[in-house]
Write a protein that holds these residues in place. Structure first.
Motif, PDB file in Angstrom:
ATOM      1  N   SER A  22       5.073  21.909   0.157  1.00  0.00           N
ATOM      2  CA  SER A  22       3.829  21.223   0.537  1.00  0.00           C
ATOM      3  C   SER A  22       3.590  20.031  -0.390  1.00  0.00           C
ATOM      4  O   SER A  22       4.080  19.984  -1.520  1.00  0.00           O
ATOM      5  CB  SER A  22       2.651  22.188   0.458  1.00  0.00           C
ATOM      6  OG  SER A  22       2.488  22.647  -0.876  1.00  0.00           O
ATOM      7  N   TYR A  23       2.816  19.081   0.118  1.00  0.00           N
ATOM      8  CA  TYR A  23       2.494  17.883  -0.639  1.00  0.00           C
ATOM      9  C   TYR A  23       0.998  17.837  -0.912  1.00  0.00           C
ATOM     10  O   TYR A  23       0.189  18.204  -0.050  1.00  0.00           O
ATOM     11  CB  TYR A  23       2.888  16.615   0.132  1.00  0.00           C
ATOM     12  CG  TYR A  23       4.384  16.385   0.217  1.00  0.00           C
ATOM     13  CD1 TYR A  23       5.039  15.653  -0.757  1.00  0.00           C
ATOM     14  CD2 TYR A  23       5.122  16.905   1.277  1.00  0.00           C
ATOM     15  CE1 TYR A  23       6.407  15.429  -0.678  1.00  0.00           C
ATOM     16  CE2 TYR A  23       6.492  16.688   1.360  1.00  0.00           C
ATOM     17  CZ  TYR A  23       7.133  15.951   0.374  1.00  0.00           C
ATOM     18  OH  TYR A  23       8.479  15.733   0.455  1.00  0.00           O
ATOM     19  N   THR A  24       0.669  17.364  -2.096  1.00  0.00           N
ATOM     20  CA  THR A  24      -0.732  17.141  -2.444  1.00  0.00           C
ATOM     21  C   THR A  24      -0.919  15.651  -2.727  1.00  0.00           C
ATOM     22  O   THR A  24      -0.212  15.068  -3.553  1.00  0.00           O
ATOM     23  CB  THR A  24      -1.124  17.941  -3.706  1.00  0.00           C
ATOM     24  OG1 THR A  24      -0.897  19.320  -3.485  1.00  0.00           O
ATOM     25  CG2 THR A  24      -2.590  17.722  -4.040  1.00  0.00           C
ATOM     26  N   VAL A  25      -1.848  15.062  -2.007  1.00  0.00           N
ATOM     27  CA  VAL A  25      -2.106  13.632  -2.179  1.00  0.00           C
ATOM     28  C   VAL A  25      -2.895  13.421  -3.463  1.00  0.00           C
ATOM     29  O   VAL A  25      -3.965  13.991  -3.658  1.00  0.00           O
ATOM     30  CB  VAL A  25      -2.898  13.063  -0.990  1.00  0.00           C
ATOM     31  CG1 VAL A  25      -3.277  11.599  -1.250  1.00  0.00           C
ATOM     32  CG2 VAL A  25      -2.070  13.164   0.281  1.00  0.00           C
ATOM     33  N   GLU A  26      -2.318  12.609  -4.338  1.00  0.00           N
ATOM     34  CA  GLU A  26      -2.997  12.321  -5.604  1.00  0.00           C
ATOM     35  C   GLU A  26      -3.833  11.054  -5.516  1.00  0.00           C
ATOM     36  O   GLU A  26      -4.977  11.015  -5.968  1.00  0.00           O
ATOM     37  CB  GLU A  26      -1.969  12.190  -6.722  1.00  0.00           C
ATOM     38  CG  GLU A  26      -2.600  11.894  -8.087  1.00  0.00           C
ATOM     39  CD  GLU A  26      -1.575  11.862  -9.197  1.00  0.00           C
ATOM     40  OE1 GLU A  26      -1.553  10.849  -9.928  1.00  0.00           O
ATOM     41  OE2 GLU A  26      -0.816  12.832  -9.331  1.00  0.00           O
ATOM     42  N   GLU A  27      -3.255  10.015  -4.931  1.00  0.00           N
ATOM     43  CA  GLU A  27      -3.974   8.743  -4.920  1.00  0.00           C
ATOM     44  C   GLU A  27      -3.347   7.768  -3.930  1.00  0.00           C
ATOM     45  O   GLU A  27      -2.134   7.765  -3.739  1.00  0.00           O
ATOM     46  CB  GLU A  27      -3.942   8.117  -6.325  1.00  0.00           C
ATOM     47  CG  GLU A  27      -4.748   6.843  -6.464  1.00  0.00           C
ATOM     48  CD  GLU A  27      -4.630   6.236  -7.857  1.00  0.00           C
ATOM     49  OE1 GLU A  27      -5.225   5.165  -8.084  1.00  0.00           O
ATOM     50  OE2 GLU A  27      -3.918   6.829  -8.703  1.00  0.00           O
ATOM     51  N   ILE A  28      -4.202   6.954  -3.316  1.00  0.00           N
ATOM     52  CA  ILE A  28      -3.749   5.808  -2.517  1.00  0.00           C
ATOM     53  C   ILE A  28      -3.746   4.595  -3.444  1.00  0.00           C
ATOM     54  O   ILE A  28      -4.734   4.333  -4.137  1.00  0.00           O
ATOM     55  CB  ILE A  28      -4.676   5.543  -1.315  1.00  0.00           C
ATOM     56  CG1 ILE A  28      -4.732   6.762  -0.391  1.00  0.00           C
ATOM     57  CG2 ILE A  28      -4.212   4.294  -0.547  1.00  0.00           C
ATOM     58  CD1 ILE A  28      -3.408   7.103   0.260  1.00  0.00           C
TER      59      ILE A  28
ATOM     60  N   VAL B  75       0.856  -1.184   0.000  1.00  0.00           N
ATOM     61  CA  VAL B  75       0.000   0.000   0.000  1.00  0.00           C
ATOM     62  C   VAL B  75       0.891   1.233   0.000  1.00  0.00           C
ATOM     63  O   VAL B  75       1.871   1.309   0.760  1.00  0.00           O
ATOM     64  CB  VAL B  75      -0.942   0.029   1.230  1.00  0.00           C
ATOM     65  CG1 VAL B  75      -1.746   1.325   1.264  1.00  0.00           C
ATOM     66  CG2 VAL B  75      -1.874  -1.179   1.211  1.00  0.00           C
ATOM     67  N   GLY B  76       0.593   2.190  -0.859  1.00  0.00           N
ATOM     68  CA  GLY B  76       1.394   3.407  -0.934  1.00  0.00           C
ATOM     69  C   GLY B  76       0.538   4.615  -1.252  1.00  0.00           C
ATOM     70  O   GLY B  76      -0.678   4.496  -1.462  1.00  0.00           O
ATOM     71  N   VAL B  77       1.162   5.745  -1.289  1.00  0.00           N
ATOM     72  CA  VAL B  77       0.475   6.980  -1.607  1.00  0.00           C
ATOM     73  C   VAL B  77       1.281   7.730  -2.668  1.00  0.00           C
ATOM     74  O   VAL B  77       2.505   7.832  -2.577  1.00  0.00           O
ATOM     75  CB  VAL B  77       0.263   7.869  -0.360  1.00  0.00           C
ATOM     76  CG1 VAL B  77       1.576   8.176   0.339  1.00  0.00           C
ATOM     77  CG2 VAL B  77      -0.478   9.155  -0.720  1.00  0.00           C
ATOM     78  N   ILE B  78       0.593   8.209  -3.687  1.00  0.00           N
ATOM     79  CA  ILE B  78       1.218   9.034  -4.708  1.00  0.00           C
ATOM     80  C   ILE B  78       0.990  10.499  -4.340  1.00  0.00           C
ATOM     81  O   ILE B  78      -0.162  10.913  -4.126  1.00  0.00           O
ATOM     82  CB  ILE B  78       0.630   8.737  -6.103  1.00  0.00           C
ATOM     83  CG1 ILE B  78       0.900   7.277  -6.491  1.00  0.00           C
ATOM     84  CG2 ILE B  78       1.223   9.683  -7.143  1.00  0.00           C
ATOM     85  CD1 ILE B  78       0.263   6.876  -7.802  1.00  0.00           C
ATOM     86  N   VAL B  79       2.085  11.233  -4.208  1.00  0.00           N
ATOM     87  CA  VAL B  79       1.959  12.636  -3.813  1.00  0.00           C
ATOM     88  C   VAL B  79       2.666  13.529  -4.830  1.00  0.00           C
ATOM     89  O   VAL B  79       3.601  13.108  -5.511  1.00  0.00           O
ATOM     90  CB  VAL B  79       2.563  12.882  -2.411  1.00  0.00           C
ATOM     91  CG1 VAL B  79       1.788  12.123  -1.351  1.00  0.00           C
ATOM     92  CG2 VAL B  79       4.044  12.497  -2.379  1.00  0.00           C
TER      93      VAL B  79
END
Length: 211
Positions: free
Chosen positions: A129-135, A119-123
């Motif tokens: 600053s970071y913007t979460v794009e997708e899990i 499981v990861g997160v694309i940022v």
């Protein structure tokens, strides 16, 4: 209600049911021989490269599963012991143990690293600053279906099938000798052999262990 299919070779011949230790053992070897032959047929089907990878994986997994069914404990039939089957081929025991672990810890259960979930997160980073794009989540499966492994397992299954066939022949010869000594009265006391077709509600029932 059970349906029965009576087997009768001809009007002048009878098919009688044998019992006792030798007949029981021959029944067990017949079941093992059936499974081992099926395992070999599945392995041979893997040579069809036109099949999808998932279908070939299914054939591979099932071939291994039914092979080891013969070597696992069951209340319905006695297991084969690898130390006996491969007594004259101890060089096959490392392969036996390898595929047994593959069956127990990967194919049937999920106890080793051959299958993993991530499981990861694309940022996206913009300045500080970071913007979460997708899990995201992913399953990685590490298969060992290659030519070398196929050949090793085929040799293992083929040797076990040939060994079982020899034991079946030996038992049939012993039963033949015993039956040739029976009197007419003894044959008359035997039941005719009949096959009972199981009903749907018997799917959860265990076979009786007939001694």
């Amino acid at each position: 209600m059970d349906k029965r299919e009576e087997i009768s070779p001809s009007a002048t011949k009878k098919l009688l049911q044998l019992s006792g230790p030798k007949a029981r053992t021959l029944e067990e070897f017949s079941l093992h021989g059936h499974d081992l032959t099926a395992s070999l047929q599945l392995l041979e089907a893997l040579n069809n490269k036109s099949l999808s990878s998932e279908v070939r994986k299914g054939l591979w997994y099932h071939a291994i599963t039914i092979f080891y069914k013969c070597f696992k404990h069951s209340d319905a039939r006695r297991r084969l012991w690898p130390q006996v089957v491969f007594a004259k081929r101890p060089d096959l025991m490392p392969a036996y143990n390898f595929f047994l672990n593959l069956r127990d810890r990967h194919i049937v259960h999920d106890d080793n690293p051959y299958i993993k979930a991530y499981v990861g997160v694309i940022v996206n980073k913009d300045n500080n600053s970071y913007t979460v794009e997708e899990i995201v989540n992913h399953v990685a499966i590490f298969d060992i279906l290659d030519e070398s492994r196929w050949r090793i397992f085929y040799e293992l299954a083929n040797y076990a099938a040939e060994w079982t066939e020899k034991e079946k022949t030996r038992l049939k010869n012993l039963l033949q000798i015993e039956c040739e000594k029976k009197t007419s009265e003894e044959f008359d006391s035997l039941k005719e052999l009949a096959i009972t077709i199981p009903t749907l509600n018997q799917v959860s029932m265990k076979k009786e262990y007939e001694k």
